[in-house]
Write a protein that holds these residues in place. Structure first.
Motif, PDB file in Angstrom:
ATOM      1  N   THR A  39       8.955  65.362  83.714  1.00  0.00           N
ATOM      2  CA  THR A  39       9.228  65.031  82.761  1.00  0.00           C
ATOM      3  C   THR A  39       9.577  63.644  82.514  1.00  0.00           C
ATOM      4  N   ASP A  40      10.086  62.912  83.524  1.00  0.00           N
ATOM      5  CA  ASP A  40      10.548  61.486  83.471  1.00  0.00           C
ATOM      6  C   ASP A  40       9.059  60.559  83.379  1.00  0.00           C
ATOM      7  N   TYR A  41       7.858  61.140  83.708  1.00  0.00           N
ATOM      8  CA  TYR A  41       6.512  60.639  83.510  1.00  0.00           C
ATOM      9  C   TYR A  41       6.299  60.244  81.911  1.00  0.00           C
ATOM     10  N   ALA A  42       6.960  61.008  81.161  1.00  0.00           N
ATOM     11  CA  ALA A  42       6.570  60.670  79.619  1.00  0.00           C
ATOM     12  C   ALA A  42       7.217  59.606  79.213  1.00  0.00           C
ATOM     13  N   ARG A  43       8.243  59.041  80.067  1.00  0.00           N
ATOM     14  CA  ARG A  43       9.080  57.931  79.587  1.00  0.00           C
ATOM     15  C   ARG A  43       8.412  56.612  80.095  1.00  0.00           C
ATOM     16  N   ILE A  44       7.594  56.550  80.962  1.00  0.00           N
ATOM     17  CA  ILE A  44       7.207  55.275  81.492  1.00  0.00           C
ATOM     18  C   ILE A  44       5.722  54.938  80.833  1.00  0.00           C
ATOM     19  N   TYR A  45       5.341  53.799  81.262  1.00  0.00           N
ATOM     20  CA  TYR A  45       4.093  53.320  80.785  1.00  0.00           C
ATOM     21  C   TYR A  45       2.986  52.981  82.003  1.00  0.00           C
ATOM     22  N   LYS A  46       1.649  53.253  81.498  1.00  0.00           N
ATOM     23  CA  LYS A  46       0.864  53.070  82.480  1.00  0.00           C
ATOM     24  C   LYS A  46      -0.469  52.324  82.171  1.00  0.00           C
ATOM     25  N   PHE A  47      -0.932  51.541  83.025  1.00  0.00           N
ATOM     26  CA  PHE A  47      -1.940  50.726  82.627  1.00  0.00           C
ATOM     27  C   PHE A  47      -3.419  51.411  83.041  1.00  0.00           C
TER      28      PHE A  47
END
Length: 790
Positions: free
Chosen positions: A518-526
């Protein structure tokens, strides 16, 4: 209907033209050029123009390029430290704690009698030397303050390392060039990207005249490991100081990539003004010389140990340290101070936001948020965990004590944490049993019962015991890599339900978007990180705002009052952030062990990172630095190794140096690794491997009966599709189970030896935990006070 007219194909200007055969009738270039009469084909225009120039034209073009480059270099030298550019920032770093920095500063300021000396409110000495037509800003790094010294060295134009030839107490010759402070500071200064360095030696006149040159050679040989090919200067008289200043002003400057792409400013003066509606927040007005690249009022800035902030306004006051203004004041003429003009005010529509995380969407893709029923069920399952702990242990402490039974029950949960490591650690058959439990319980009791009167001594003993245990586990993991014991009191398919078998670690596919936390929903990705980085670096040189070399005042908005009050005499440095550098993502950094300590570092241990201009704490996961789309998880970071540490952290565009520290029990810091930012890529797949081992019971030609890999018939049927291999290079598969006690018949591709060991590799993807915490100034002051006490 009559026949239609067929359309004829006509080749265009870019048609393919094959190379003609050489018939011997060659024409010279002069005859060809006279025949074409200056006409150029369209295909030739698409190529480089230099290919179509003649010999004379190419020579003139090269001469013009050299001339332009020479003029550009000469113009940079003329503007270096001149009256229309920022002064040369000289940072003085003492390599010994007892070096008299006040005496050194006095000698440098007396280098030229006609020089103009002005001191800023924050302690920076501004020295203008008319004979050089250059200005110098001199800052003395505080001895004993590690991070403050590193911050000053980051933005310094020239770093002057100073050592004393004699001891301060009795003026006796020194035996060692570097003391503990010198060894602690010189390596990170070089590793973080050192500007143009110089080495100066003081108190040389106290040595015998025949031993002075030998001592200089000794100093140069001792420092050549970090500063190769650097000459040692003498700094005892004003003439020596003048020679050093001349050397600083004329020497070719080194370029540090991560600094040249970001705006930076050393605060000469700081004024805090509280907000009208909130007394806890205010505006911090920082004045100083801007360097490197332009600074936009709509961008963000980072102040070390304070955090990221927005800019509300940028002013352009008159330069208070200019030579012309000082001469005007000395002549008692009317000093009409120029009014401060506003360069730019922030536009709320264009200003970057301080939001660093995405808003969590519980219905986004497959990442669902647990319901209340699921949370209640998980809480009920946690209450069923039974652990053997010492008397007097609280419930919170019991949650961190690894227990074999409790850990096995918690494997069904979605959050697999450190408890798994104790089960996964390889152990021999003789180590598993009641003796190991007694030893673990004895260790726990020993740590908890520490007398108050022997606090310091027992703290060291505890660190020794932990180091011994860590070394023992690391050696066991190195001897039997990733081997674990199959649990006998539960099914292996439940214990290893998150693992899978791979036909080939290198070529087998693995979806990077599968089963994300679920922490991956809080981060940004290029979408394309390299392309974005190149575009941002190019745009950073072309933005509109305050230009490098200007003396400006930055209005930093919403700064806490307690943060500014704790700043004290700590150097106030402002770094301009590139777009997206305040947002959170998965940061991958390459770390190389320094080799100064032989204690391995366990994965997920709390470490202190200095990533460029940021400092923070995190618990990274380690993986091998290899090519491919999958990277093997490393349980330990061993000396003389190179690994990749992955963690949640703010985006930082490479190239950018990284320093990694570990905090000891006495609150002192130890540099364990240096490296650089590898990428900002959440799709980096870190795969953890466990190896189940078995032994041959009966061996036939190509088949054998294997035992001790599993203990239940159901597990054999579950792991039947996974390929087997042996330590002697044989490969095979499970054919059928035999009985109900874990014996199985296996078939291999060759004759199996009786002393061979049968292995089964299982894999699962691991993710870092959200443990990012910025390192604030209050914590640094606490660490420095603890170090001074020691």
């Amino acid at each position: 209907m009559g026949p239609t007219k067929q359309e004829v194909h006509r080749p265009g200007a870019f048609k393919q033209v094959n190379k003609p055969h050489k018939t011997g009738r060659h024409r010279s270039k002069g005859s060809i050029s006279s025949e074409v009469k200056g006409k150029v084909g369209v295909k030739v225009l698409s190529k480089r123009a230099t290919k179509n120039l003649g010999k004379r034209a190419r020579r003139l073009q090269s001469s013009q390029i050299r001339k332009n480059k020479r003029e550009e270099v000469l113009q940079q030298k003329r503007n270096f430290g001149g009256s229309h550019s920022a002064p040369i920032l000289l940072c003085i770093i003492a390599l010994q704690k007892d070096v008299d920095t006040d005496n050194i500063l006095s000698v440098i300021t007396k280098a030229d009698e006609s020089a103009t000396i002005i001191s800023s409110p924050r302690g920076t000495i501004h020295l203008s030397v008319p004979r050089f037509k250059q200005r110098f800003s001199i800052v003395v790094a505080p001895v004993g303050n590690l991070f403050a010294t590193l911050d000053i060295a980051k933005i310094a134009t020239t770093v002057l390392f100073v050592a004393s030839a004699t001891n301060k107490s009795d003026n006796s010759p020194r035996l060692e060039v570097l003391d503990d402070w010198g060894k602690e500071i010189i390596m990170p200064c070089v590793a973080q990207g050192l500007a143009t360095p110089l080495i100066a030696l003081t108190n040389v006149e106290n040595l015998h005249i025949k031993k002075r040159q030998d001592f200089k050679s000794h100093v140069q040989s001792e420092l050549c490991k970090w500063l190769p090919k650097e000459e040692v200067f003498q700094l005892s008289t004003p003439i020596d100081a003048l020679n050093i200043l001349r050397r600083i002003g004329t020497r070719k400057q080194r370029t540090v990539s991560y600094r040249n792409n970001r705006a930076q400013l050393l605060g000469e003066e700081a004024v805090f003004k509280c907000n009208e509606n909130c007394t806890e927040l205010g505006t911090l007005m920082i004045s100083g010389y801007l360097k490197n690249v332009p600074l936009s009022v709509n961008g963000l800035v980072h102040i070390p140990e304070l955090g990221d902030f927005q800019i509300s306004q940028i002013d352009a006051p008159g330069d208070p340290y200019s030579v012309e203004k000082k001469l005007k004041k000395d002549s008692n003429a009317m000093d009409d101070e120029p009014s401060t003009r506003v360069l730019a005010r922030a536009d709320p529509g264009k200003q970057e936001s301080l939001e660093s995380e995405n808003i969590l969407d519980p219905m986004d893709a497959e990442q669902t948020w647990p319901t209340e029923e699921e949370l209640a069920e998980a809480k009920a399952q946690r209450k069923k965990i039974v652990k053997r702990v010492p008397k007097g242990t609280s419930e919170y402490q019991a949650a961190w004590i690894p227990d074999e039974d409790g850990e096995e029950l918690s494997e069904c949960s979605n959050d697999e944490s450190e408890n798994e490591m104790s089960v996964d650690e390889p152990q021999s058959e003789t180590d598993s049993g009641p003796d190991a439990e007694d030893e673990e319980e004895y260790e726990t009791i020993t740590v908890s019962e520490v007398p108050d009167e022997r606090y310091d001594e027992n703290i060291d003993m505890t660190e020794e015991k932990e180091a011994i245990e860590n070394l023992k586990n690391a050696k066991l993991d190195a001897k039997f890599p990733d081997e674990v014991d199959t649990p006998q009191d539960m099914l292996a398919k439940q214990r290893f339900q998150k693992y899978r078998g791979l036909e080939s670690f290198r070529t087998s596919p693995w979806d990077p978007e599968e089963n994300l936390p679920t922490d991956y929903a809080r981060i940004y990705k290029f979408e394309n990180f390299d392309r974005t980085r190149k575009r941002i670096f190019k745009e950073s040189q072309e933005i509109e705002g305050a230009m490098p070399g200007w003396y400006i005042t930055i209005h930093v908005a919403n700064v806490r009052v307690d943060a500014f009050s704790s700043l004290g005499n700590h150097p106030l440095i402002v770094f301009g952030l590139l777009p997206n550098e305040h947002k959170m993502s998965v940061l991958n950094v390459t770390l190389k062990h320094t080799g100064q300590t032989y204690s391995p570092v366990k994965s997920k241990a709390k470490l202190i990172f200095q990533c460029g201009f940021r400092r923070f704490t995190a618990c990274p996961i380690f993986s091998q630095h290899t090519n491919g789309n999958k990277h093997k998880y490393e349980r330990y970071f061993r000396p003389e190794n190179t690994v990749v540490a992955s963690m949640y952290a703010p985006i930082t565009f490479p190239p950018c140096p990284v320093l990694c520290y570990v905090e000891k029990l006495n609150k002192s810091l130890e540099l364990i690794a240096t490296g650089s930012v590898l990428s900002v890529n959440p799709d980096r797949i870190v795969v953890k491997r466990v190896v189940l081992s078995g032994h041959a019971y009966k061996v036939h030609k190509r088949s054998a009966v294997i035992r001790f890999m599993f203990f239940h018939r159901e597990d054999i049927n579950w792991f039947k599709p996974v390929e087997l291999r042996t330590k002697y290079g044989r490969r095979g598969h499970i054919k059928e189970p035999l009985g109900t006690h874990g014996h199985m018949k296996c078939v291999f591709n060759g004759q199996l030896k009786s002393q061979d060991t049968i292995l089964m590799n299982l894999y699962k993807r691991v993710f870092p935990k959200w443990t990012y915490e910025p390192l604030l100034l209050t914590e640094l002051q606490h660490q420095n006070e603890s170090m001074n006490i020691e």
